[in-house]
Structure formats: structure tokens, C-alpha cells
Design a protein around this motif. Sequence first.
Motif, PDB file in Angstrom:
ATOM      1  N   SER B 274       0.822  -1.209   0.000  1.00 36.40           N
ATOM      2  CA  SER B 274       0.000   0.000   0.000  1.00 36.40           C
ATOM      3  C   SER B 274       0.861   1.266   0.000  1.00 36.40           C
ATOM      4  N   GLN B 275       2.145   1.133   0.316  1.00 31.14           N
ATOM      5  CA  GLN B 275       3.058   2.280   0.313  1.00 31.14           C
ATOM      6  C   GLN B 275       4.406   1.858  -0.237  1.00 31.14           C
ATOM      7  N   ASP B 276       5.227   2.844  -0.578  1.00 26.36           N
ATOM      8  CA  ASP B 276       6.603   2.529  -0.943  1.00 26.36           C
ATOM      9  C   ASP B 276       7.395   2.257   0.329  1.00 26.36           C
ATOM     10  N   ARG B 277       8.247   1.230   0.284  1.00 25.09           N
ATOM     11  CA  ARG B 277       9.057   0.882   1.459  1.00 25.09           C
ATOM     12  C   ARG B 277      10.532   0.880   1.070  1.00 25.09           C
ATOM     13  N   THR B 278      11.333   0.803   2.095  1.00 21.97           N
ATOM     14  CA  THR B 278      12.762   0.678   1.824  1.00 21.97           C
ATOM     15  C   THR B 278      13.083  -0.787   1.562  1.00 21.97           C
ATOM     16  N   ALA B 279      14.229  -1.027   0.938  1.00 25.35           N
ATOM     17  CA  ALA B 279      14.636  -2.394   0.624  1.00 25.35           C
ATOM     18  C   ALA B 279      14.684  -3.285   1.864  1.00 25.35           C
ATOM     19  N   PRO B 280      15.295  -2.835   2.990  1.00 26.04           N
ATOM     20  CA  PRO B 280      15.300  -3.704   4.189  1.00 26.04           C
ATOM     21  C   PRO B 280      13.890  -4.034   4.669  1.00 26.04           C
ATOM     22  N   GLU B 281      12.956  -3.069   4.547  1.00 22.34           N
ATOM     23  CA  GLU B 281      11.566  -3.347   4.962  1.00 22.34           C
ATOM     24  C   GLU B 281      10.967  -4.447   4.089  1.00 22.34           C
ATOM     25  N   TYR B 282      11.163  -4.295   2.757  1.00 22.59           N
ATOM     26  CA  TYR B 282      10.656  -5.338   1.850  1.00 22.59           C
ATOM     27  C   TYR B 282      11.244  -6.689   2.208  1.00 22.59           C
ATOM     28  N   ARG B 283      12.549  -6.667   2.498  1.00 19.78           N
ATOM     29  CA  ARG B 283      13.264  -7.902   2.793  1.00 19.78           C
ATOM     30  C   ARG B 283      12.657  -8.588   4.021  1.00 19.78           C
ATOM     31  N   THR B 284      12.448  -7.782   5.087  1.00 23.13           N
ATOM     32  CA  THR B 284      11.878  -8.332   6.311  1.00 23.13           C
ATOM     33  C   THR B 284      10.533  -9.003   6.032  1.00 23.13           C
ATOM     34  N   VAL B 285       9.695  -8.290   5.260  1.00 24.68           N
ATOM     35  CA  VAL B 285       8.361  -8.824   4.970  1.00 24.68           C
ATOM     36  C   VAL B 285       8.472 -10.117   4.163  1.00 24.68           C
ATOM     37  N   LEU B 286       9.353 -10.114   3.149  1.00 33.06           N
ATOM     38  CA  LEU B 286       9.466 -11.293   2.296  1.00 33.06           C
ATOM     39  C   LEU B 286       9.971 -12.499   3.082  1.00 33.06           C
ATOM     40  N   VAL B 287      10.945 -12.291   3.968  1.00 32.83           N
ATOM     41  CA  VAL B 287      11.447 -13.391   4.793  1.00 32.83           C
ATOM     42  C   VAL B 287      10.314 -13.944   5.652  1.00 32.83           C
ATOM     43  N   SER B 288       9.579 -13.016   6.249  1.00 32.78           N
ATOM     44  CA  SER B 288       8.486 -13.432   7.130  1.00 32.78           C
ATOM     45  C   SER B 288       7.426 -14.207   6.346  1.00 32.78           C
ATOM     46  N   LEU B 289       7.095 -13.704   5.143  1.00 30.39           N
ATOM     47  CA  LEU B 289       6.044 -14.376   4.364  1.00 30.39           C
ATOM     48  C   LEU B 289       6.531 -15.706   3.812  1.00 30.39           C
ATOM     49  N   SER B 290       7.835 -15.796   3.503  1.00 27.73           N
ATOM     50  CA  SER B 290       8.316 -17.068   2.954  1.00 27.73           C
ATOM     51  C   SER B 290       8.223 -18.173   4.004  1.00 27.73           C
ATOM     52  N   GLU B 291       8.325 -17.797   5.275  1.00 28.45           N
ATOM     53  CA  GLU B 291       8.108 -18.791   6.335  1.00 28.45           C
ATOM     54  C   GLU B 291       6.686 -19.352   6.263  1.00 28.45           C
ATOM     55  N   GLU B 292       5.755 -18.453   5.974  1.00 30.83           N
ATOM     56  CA  GLU B 292       4.355 -18.894   5.896  1.00 30.83           C
ATOM     57  C   GLU B 292       4.148 -19.806   4.692  1.00 30.83           C
ATOM     58  N   VAL B 293       4.821 -19.473   3.580  1.00 30.64           N
ATOM     59  CA  VAL B 293       4.727 -20.323   2.398  1.00 30.64           C
ATOM     60  C   VAL B 293       5.292 -21.701   2.704  1.00 30.64           C
ATOM     61  N   GLN B 294       6.417 -21.713   3.430  1.00 32.31           N
ATOM     62  CA  GLN B 294       7.006 -23.005   3.814  1.00 32.31           C
ATOM     63  C   GLN B 294       6.038 -23.806   4.659  1.00 32.31           C
ATOM     64  N   ARG B 295       5.369 -23.093   5.557  1.00 29.93           N
ATOM     65  CA  ARG B 295       4.430 -23.783   6.427  1.00 29.93           C
ATOM     66  C   ARG B 295       3.282 -24.385   5.615  1.00 29.93           C
ATOM     67  N   LEU B 296       2.838 -23.616   4.621  1.00 26.06           N
ATOM     68  CA  LEU B 296       1.765 -24.113   3.757  1.00 26.06           C
ATOM     69  C   LEU B 296       2.197 -25.376   3.021  1.00 26.06           C
ATOM     70  N   SER B 297       3.427 -25.362   2.471  1.00 21.37           N
ATOM     71  CA  SER B 297       3.833 -26.536   1.711  1.00 21.37           C
ATOM     72  C   SER B 297       4.065 -27.718   2.648  1.00 21.37           C
ATOM     73  N   GLN B 298       4.499 -27.407   3.882  1.00 15.87           N
ATOM     74  CA  GLN B 298       4.631 -28.468   4.878  1.00 15.87           C
ATOM     75  C   GLN B 298       3.271 -29.092   5.187  1.00 15.87           C
ATOM     76  N   LEU B 299       2.293 -28.212   5.294  1.00 16.07           N
ATOM     77  CA  LEU B 299       0.930 -28.692   5.568  1.00 16.07           C
ATOM     78  C   LEU B 299       0.442 -29.574   4.418  1.00 16.07           C
ATOM     79  N   ALA B 300       0.717 -29.143   3.191  1.00 17.76           N
ATOM     80  CA  ALA B 300       0.305 -29.932   2.032  1.00 17.76           C
ATOM     81  C   ALA B 300       0.944 -31.315   2.093  1.00 17.76           C
ATOM     82  N   THR B 301       2.248 -31.363   2.420  1.00 21.79           N
ATOM     83  CA  THR B 301       2.946 -32.651   2.525  1.00 21.79           C
ATOM     84  C   THR B 301       2.314 -33.515   3.610  1.00 21.79           C
ATOM     85  N   THR B 302       2.047 -32.890   4.757  1.00 23.55           N
ATOM     86  CA  THR B 302       1.473 -33.649   5.868  1.00 23.55           C
ATOM     87  C   THR B 302       0.093 -34.182   5.523  1.00 23.55           C
TER      88      THR B 302
END
Lengths: 226, 473
Positions: B274-302
Motif C-alpha cells: 500500500s506504500q513505498d518501502r525501503t529495501a530492508p523493509e521489503y526484505r523483512t516482509v518477504l522473509v516473514s512471508l516465505s516462512e508462511e509459504v514453507q508452512r503451507l507446503s509443509q501442511l500440504a505434505t502432511t
Amino acid sequence: MRILLVEDETKMRDFLKQGLEEQRYAVDTAEDGDDGLHWALNFPFDVIVLDVMLPRKNGLEVCRELRNQRILTPILMLTARDAIDDRVAGLDCGADDYLVKPFAFRELLARLRALARRGSSQKSTRLIVGDLVLDTLTHTAYRADNPIELTAKEYALLEFLMLHPNQVLSRTIIADHLWNYDYAPDSNVVDVYIRFLRKKIDDAYEEKYIRTLRGTGYQLVDPHCD
Amino acid sequence: MTNSLRVRLAVWGLVLFGSVQIAMSGGVYIAISAWLENEVASNLMLTAAQVSAILYDPEEPPYYLDIQDVRLQLTNSNIATQTFLRDQMFFIRLLDTTNRRLVDASADYAIPLPPALVQHAYFDTVWLRDTGQHHELRVYTLPLSYTPGFALQVGVSLQATRGIQADMLRILVILVGVTVVLAPLGGWFLANRALIPIRATAKTAAEISETDLTRRMDLKSAELELQQLVQTFNAMLDRLEQAFLRQRQFTADAAHELRSPLSIIQTGLEVTLSQDRTAPEYRTVLVSLSEEVQRLSQLATTLLMLARAEMPTMASPWAALNLSDLLTVVVDQFMLLAAEKQLTITTDIPASLIMDGDETGLIQVMVNLLDNAVKYTPAGGQIAVMAQQTSSHIEFSVKDDGLGIPIEEQVPIFERFYRLDPARNRHQGGFGLGLAIAKKIVESHHGTIHVVSEPGQGALFVVQLPQQSSAHA
């Protein structure tokens, strides 16, 4: 506008808090049912965003308890369960609205605006008092069709005043609705923001919208109606 | 069509009634025909005997036969013969020693003479064609006992008899025909009548499956023969409802599990974009969201693992395996993790516990049990892994000295998505599927899994597996 956000999922809570604050809301958070209930009972909020699946006390119980204690703040329930029964249970326990996860953040904002209007006479996204208009979507104010740029706090203050036109609002009440607990300022700060706002909407005009009631607080009145 | 009960009953009706009718008609025809023939024969014999008596004269041999006189005398003597003589085409003649016709009462008939001197009485059948019509005659030849060489021939046309037989045959054929038409119709009708309650039952059954599974069929109103069917159906509905509820609960739980990470991802993305962010902010969000993606794929496997465990056909093929080796390897795997948490794992595993089974599945069971033990045992705790051979089973167990499991939770912990502590953050706990998967795998081996625990006393998970593989085959 001050919002209480009760959500146990840390990431979800952080993202929502950030998003809401960027939309110029004052946000307090709680991470379980007991905590949420404590906040809601002790501080004035304009809207409560309440997750259903909470540890300790679930959202439905919190909602019921608040209504029993005569806390009538609008409540928006968030849940990952979308069975009809779940939605009915949510609304029946006293919630005003219901949003199923995952949801679009814009939809959450729209519903929050609708809930904020509920207790007010204003029924559109444009708050109107006399020739003073506040567009809650673009966060822009107009007086006699002249656009007025506002800072985040100025906007929040004007929105609060315009949601409660003609009401006498004390400094404490204004502070409580504009800042969350972490930033709760001295009531003098409210006077400073009132001065900022006056400069933008009243100083250039003969008729003044914001009135000071000495020793009591402030009041937004349409000067043309007197 | 051949599957239709009605068609089959109709065919059965046809075969049964048709064959009974044909057999009966044949019997009646043969019996009546025999009786008719017999009647003709006995009338001929009786007439011949009477004529022979009339002709008897001790003084002289009968060179002459006055047919009028014989007729008169016969008529006077015997009523049966009288009817016989009047109604039938009849002839009577006297033959001398050279088989000449001495007297012939029926000159119209060119009856052939016997080829030789008549010694014994006999019957034969003669066909006459000379009158333009076919005439079948039954002829009785009787040697005169009192005058050797002389014989009496009495004959009668069988036309009337054959007429009766033909009529009878026609009637019987019509009767058989009617039966052949009516029997299947009757069978169809009866089948229809019999099927009415079945159809009513089926209709109720159809309504139940369409509307709601909580409804049951009324046992009392069902016919006695249908009660068993209704009972079976109701029992099936019970199981179906249970399975349906479990499935619905599972779907709701699975949806909930999927939605939590999804809503984090969606809200995170939308708020961030919704706003422009700095690169470190984007990075933090992407790392955090990739954990959720991992969790989703783990759930699919389970979830896939759970589906496999629930469908034995999807599991790997069985083979002979050494359970002791598997257990030892799995425990080794967990040693490092346990050390990090300052847990000690002790083992008591006898060598060479051999059994048949799905190796991957059993490893999964061990991993899930040890994973729970490590996760829920506080630092400094002890985990004991044991195995033993009993008379009929191979048994292995994992014991921890953690918080333990309250008695009322000891059955539901094996349910899908069941978590001991609902407040336990999902990042600490798993998905609540581990024990459900373990249970399904153990059950596919016809074994059992249960927990022995008291709050504060730790928990002991015991798996019992039959050694014999026969159950699987």
C-alpha cells in the motif's frame, strides 16, 4: 479513531497494526482473550477488531462479556471459519460485523469505516458539516471546495470531531481516541493539534468551525447554522 | 433387462405354469385317448360275444347270419351295445373256414379278409378310402368257439373317437396357449405387488440421502421381510453420518489450517504494497512471508501423508523388515535434536525383531512419536525407547517424562487436527496430525496404538503390531 486489535497470531497482528496505523488509526493490540477483554473494558475504542480463535478466552466469549458489561463499541470479528453456524454464532454474541480470513485489507478498512460511521449521523465515506468536507478514502479535507492537506494526526483529529459534530469533546476523550496507549500524550498536546487544525480550516475564514469551551473541551459546530 | 426382478419372476412364472399345464394336458389327452380306445375295444368284444351267442345253434353250424335278426336281438339285449350300434358306423360279418364272407352286414366297406385261418381273437385297424373319405376302422376278429374254422368280425369306425380326440387336443392347446400368455403376466403382476414395499423403502432411502443424514427409516412400519433391510440401511446411515461428520470436521480444520498462513500472506502483501518501502523493509516482509509459504507446503505434505496413511492402497508394498534396525536408526536421528534440548534418550531394543510391513510407514510412526516426545519434554528430561517381542505381537514404545496427558484427552489426541493445548501457538506445535497419521499407519498393519499417562507423570505411547503378515494378504 482508536482501534483495539485482538489477534493471537503474531505476524498477522503486526501486519494489521502496521497497515491500520498507516491509515491513520491509533491501534492498541492484545494477543489473547483475557488481555483483549481487559483493554476493551478499560479504554475507549471506536472499533474493536476481534479474532475468534483466541487462547484463554475465545472471541465469542469476549464479545458476549463486553456486551454484558454494556460496552457498546462496534465489534468486527475475524475468523478462519466460514460455516454459516460460525457466522451466526459470531453475530449472535453481539458482534456488528464479520470478516472471514483470508480477507482483502481494503475490505477490512471499508468495514471499519462503516462501523465508525454507525454511531454517528454521518452515513457516507465523505463526512460533511456545513461547507466542510472530509473524504475518508483520500484523507483530504475541503472547505468551500478548497482542498486542504492534512497530516496524519490532523486528519485523525478532524475525523473524530466531524464524526461527533456539535458534541462537546474533552481533551482526554480526544486524546483517548487519537493515540494508542503507547503514545498517550499529555492533554496539552491535544491543544497543539487543535491549533494546527484551526490554522488550516478556520483561520482564513470569518466563520469558525472549532469552538473552545473553556475548562471543558472543544466542539465542532457549523457556523452557518447559528 | 435380465437383471429385473419382475422379468425374472415373469419368466419363472411362464416356465413353471407352462410346463405344469403342458404336462397336465398331455396326461389328460393320453388318458382320455386310452379310455376312448378301450371303450371301443370293449364294446367290440361285447358285441362280438353277443353275436356269437345269438348265432349258436347246437344243431347246425351258422351258415347264415340274418343281420336284421342280429340287430334286433342285440338291440333288445344290451342298452350299451344299442347306443354303440346306432351312433357308430358299424359292420359285422361271418367268415367260413376258407375265409369267405358268408354274411356281410356292411357291404359298403371293402374290408380285407384275414390272410389265414383265424385261430385267435385279435384287433386290428383298417383304413378305408373307397368312399372318398378316409375311414379308420377298428376291427375285432373272433373265432367261433363252437364251430371250428368259422370266425366273426365286428368293426366300427373310429371317426367319432378321432373327432373327440381332435376337439380335446384343440381345447388343451388353447389352454396351454392361454397359460403361456397369462403366466408371465401373472408373474409380472405378483412381482409388482411384491416390489411395492421395496420401492417405498427405496424411495425413503433416496429421500434420506438427499435431505439429511440424521433421518432414519421407520423400522416398525416395515414388512417383516423388509425389517432386516431397513435395519441394515439404518446401520449404514449411522456409519455414513459419522464418517460425514468426521469428514466435515476434517475439511473445516484443514481449511482453517490453510487459511491462517494464507491470511498472513495476503494481509502482509497488501499492507506492504500500500506504500513505498525501503529495501530492508521489503526484505523483512518477504522473509516473514516465505516462512508462511514453507508452512503451507509443509501442511500440504502432511495432508498428503495422512491421505496415504488412510488409503492402504497408496502405501508402499510390504516386505520383511527388521524393526530393531529401523528403531535404532530413527533414535540416532533424534539424538542431536535431543542433545540441543538437553534431553537424554535411552533405548532398550532387542536385536532382530523381524516382521512384515510397510517400512516407510513404520519409520513415519517412530518419527512422529519421537518428535512429540522431544517437543513436549522440558529440558533435562528423559525419553525411553523400548521394544519387545510378545507371544503374538511385536511391541515398541516411546516414554517421556513431560507434562503427561489428561485421561479425557487420551483418545481424542489421535484425532486429526487435535491439539492438546489449543492455546499452544501453531509455531510451537505442529498441525495436530502426527498422532492421527501414526494411528492410521499402525491400523493398516492391523496393530494398535495407545497412550498410558497421568498428568505430571509423562506419557508412554505403545504400538503393538502383529508379527504375522497373513492379515495383510
